[in-house]
Design an enzyme around this catalytic site. Structure first.
Site, PDB file in Angstrom:
ATOM      1  N   LYS A  80     -67.091 -12.795  61.412  1.00  0.00           N
ATOM      2  CA  LYS A  80     -65.686 -12.353  61.440  1.00  0.00           C
ATOM      3  C   LYS A  80     -64.862 -13.444  62.118  1.00  0.00           C
ATOM      4  O   LYS A  80     -65.283 -14.003  63.136  1.00  0.00           O
ATOM      5  CB  LYS A  80     -65.584 -11.033  62.213  1.00  0.00           C
ATOM      6  CG  LYS A  80     -64.215 -10.370  62.175  1.00  0.00           C
ATOM      7  CD  LYS A  80     -64.253  -9.043  62.942  1.00  0.00           C
ATOM      8  CE  LYS A  80     -62.929  -8.297  62.877  1.00  0.00           C
ATOM      9  NZ  LYS A  80     -62.961  -7.036  63.647  1.00  0.00           N
ATOM     10  N   SER A 155     -60.922  -3.368  60.668  1.00  0.00           N
ATOM     11  CA  SER A 155     -60.436  -4.704  60.403  1.00  0.00           C
ATOM     12  C   SER A 155     -61.495  -5.650  59.853  1.00  0.00           C
ATOM     13  O   SER A 155     -61.176  -6.639  59.218  1.00  0.00           O
ATOM     14  CB  SER A 155     -59.857  -5.303  61.682  1.00  0.00           C
ATOM     15  OG  SER A 155     -60.873  -5.444  62.668  1.00  0.00           O
ATOM     16  N   SER A 179     -63.577  -0.828  63.832  1.00  0.00           N
ATOM     17  CA  SER A 179     -63.550  -1.944  62.885  1.00  0.00           C
ATOM     18  C   SER A 179     -64.903  -2.472  62.425  1.00  0.00           C
ATOM     19  O   SER A 179     -64.959  -3.299  61.513  1.00  0.00           O
ATOM     20  CB  SER A 179     -62.741  -3.107  63.454  1.00  0.00           C
ATOM     21  OG  SER A 179     -61.381  -2.789  63.406  1.00  0.00           O
TER      22      SER A 179
HETATM   23  N1  GLN Z   1     -58.204   0.479  62.658  1.00  0.00           N
HETATM   24  C1  GLN Z   1     -58.171   0.336  64.080  1.00  0.00           C
HETATM   25  C2  GLN Z   1     -56.876  -0.300  64.492  1.00  0.00           C
HETATM   26  O1  GLN Z   1     -56.156  -0.641  63.632  1.00  0.00           O
HETATM   27  C3  GLN Z   1     -59.394  -0.391  64.494  1.00  0.00           C
HETATM   28  C4  GLN Z   1     -59.233  -1.695  65.144  1.00  0.00           C
HETATM   29  C5  GLN Z   1     -60.505  -2.338  65.562  1.00  0.00           C
HETATM   30  O2  GLN Z   1     -61.528  -1.683  65.783  1.00  0.00           O
HETATM   31  N2  GLN Z   1     -60.439  -3.641  65.760  1.00  0.00           N
HETATM   32  O3  GLN Z   1     -56.560  -0.438  65.623  1.00  0.00           O
END
Ligand code: GLN
Length: 507
Positions: A80, A155, A179
């Site tokens: 990532k 994400s 995420s």
């Molecule tokens: N979807 C969540 C957010 O938008 C998750 C973010 C994450 O785990 N980095 O904050």
């Protein structure tokens, strides 16, 4: 499809160690797959084939010299783009970091390289890890390999899509609110959020520092465990790192047995807003675990209903502070530096041009929640709710070994469907957020298809009991794979929709 692509990390490492196949051949096969399918999947922001092949050659040379190789030596990995790697561009999905090349490695990068893992490149993500679909990436949207009109989750959608399209057998992500687990759920892959502090945040671009947790992504539970073992452990360079032994997650994945375990079903997760097919697959997976000798009990965690609201105050507050460092002076983009504009004007122009809409929304919300006069009403209240959620977990874990739920209320939605509706997007994390707020560990394991799309089964365990995730996950995986006659992703590779991936270049 080439057997080298279908094979998992454990198998590949074994074959490399015996010399049956070289790390170079394995890496080259995956680079070929990326070249064949990534114009449609769009999982990668950067691929560095030369660097990957050189790393593979180094593993082959070590083997030739008779050195003992680690359990993942020579296995390719998709990283990532939130992890720094010396000399490799790191954007975190944001235009504001375009062109920035970090002069150092994250601790996790160091551990991966020391283990002989071959980094293929950096994967796409929502900007600064904020989103559930990769549509917030400053560059492009990644497509779900099961249906390219749908999102791969976020994400870390790029990492999950790379696994599901057989571009890499391993990937790495970060989980602040879901995420790792939500992308795993919607792509039919395995994703684990370790205990907060069990994996180092050093050199990982910060989103919300009290929540951010790096973790493994793979196609099988055992592969995730092997990667977990490599990346976890105390790091003196991360102030919130836990100085405690890493539980033996590999042994837990290898000797999975749930007989006599108590599994709690969270009453608050389900019903309205949950896709019927998701609830069906979840119920079937529960029956499988019961058939294996686990005791299933219903548990109530009443404050979980407030987790999403608390998270969307705490997280943006920390985001607003962490993102202040992108000031046009230290990293990446600089706009309007014409000798006439003041420093403040350059900062404003750069932040205006470099951040996307979601990053700006969260900076504004977070700054507001932290402002004097509102601090107690918003941030302070959210922190109290956080404590209540932790207590719900403590009470539940006094009665059961693990808690379970669907990972996410629905299967992968269509690209564009929630892009203009932040609240609908945030709901993808309804079931994943409580574990982040409490600092516990949790995993998502594929449990079947609903309307042709993958469904994830979430397992939650107490802090530092990460081995329980692997024990339950591997038992469920083994039983389901027996029924299906292989993994869920084998079904994709064999199917008509798999043909769209041009899997193996044959079809
Ligand atoms: N979807 C969540 C957010 O938008 C998750 C973010 C994450 O785990 N980095 O904050």
């Amino acid at each position: 499809m080439s057997a080298l692509l279908r094979a998992g990390a454990a198998e590949l490492a074994g074959r490399i160690a015996t010399g049956e196949v070289s790390a170079r051949e394995v890496t080259a096969a995956h680079l070929d797959q990326i070249a064949a399918v990534d114009d449609r999947v769009k999982a990668f922001l950067h691929v560095d084939g030369e660097r990957a092949l050189a790393a593979a050659d180094a593993v082959d040379a070590r083997r030739a010299a008779g050195e003992e190789l680690g359990p993942l030596a020579g296995v390719p990995l998709a990283m990532k783009d939130i992890f720094t790697m010396k000399g490799a561009p790191t954007t975190c999905g944001s235009r504001i970091l375009e062109g920035w090349v970090p002069p150092y490695n994250s601790t996790i990068t160091d551990k991966l390289l020391a283990a002989g893992v071959v980094v293929l490149g950096k994967t796409n993500m929502d900007e600064f890890a904020m989103g559930s679909s990769t549509e917030n990436s400053g560059f492009f949207t990644t497509h779900n390999p099961w249906d390219n009109a749908r999102i791969p989750g976020g994400s870390g959608g790029g990492s999950a899509a790379a696994l599901a399209s057989f571009e890499a057998p391993l990937a790495i992500g970060t989980d602040t609110g879901g995420s790792i687990r939500q992308p795993a759920s919607v792509t039919g892959t395995v994703g684990v959020k370790p205990t907060y502090g069990a994996t180092s945040r050093y050199g990982v671009v910060a989103m919300a520092s009290s929540l951010d947790t790096p973790g493994p992504c793979a196609r099988t539970v055992l592969d995730a465990a092997l990667l977990h073992q490599v990346i976890a452990g105390w790091d003196p360079r991360d102030a919130t790192s836990i100085n405690a032994p890493v539980p033996d997650v590999v042994a837990a994945a290898r000797h999975a047995d749930v007989k006599g375990m108590k599994i709690g079903v969270v009453r608050e997760f389900g019903g309205e807003g949950y896709q019927p097919g998701v609830e069906q697959r979840f119920a079937e997976a529960l029956a499988v675990l019961e058939g294996l000798g686990a005791e299933i009990v219903e548990v109530s965690c009443p404050h979980f209903d407030y987790a999403l609201a608390a998270y969307y105050l705490i997280m943006p507050s920390e985001v607003s502070s962490n993102l202040a460092r992108f000031d046009a002076m230290r990293y990446g983009l600089r706009v309007g530096d014409d000798g006439v504009n003041s420093v403040e004007e350059v900062m404003n122009l750069t932040r205006g041009a470099g951040f996307g809409a979601e990053a700006k929304r969260r900076i504004i919300i977070g700054t507001y929640a932290l402002s004097s006069g509102y601090y107690d009403a918003y941030y302070g209240s959210a922190q109290k709710v956080r404590t209540l959620i932790t207590r719900d977990f403590d009470a539940a874990f006094a009665k059961v070994d693990v808690l379970v739920s669907p990972t996410t209320p629905t299967t992968a939605f269509r690209i564009g469907e929630r892009a203009d509706d932040p609240l609908a997007m945030y709901k993808a994390d309804l079931c994943t957020i409580p574990s982040n707020l409490a600092g516990n560990c949790a995993a998502s394991i594929p449990c079947g298809l609903a309307d042709g799309l993958p469904v994830g089964f979430q397992i939650m365990a107490p802090a530092l009991a990460d081995d329980r995730l692997y024990r339950v996950g591997a038992a469920l995986e083994r039983e389901l794979n027996n029924r299906w006659g292989g993994g869920l992703l084998d079904q994709l590779a064999d199917s008509e929709s798999g043909a769209y991936l041009n899997v193996g270049g044959v079809r």
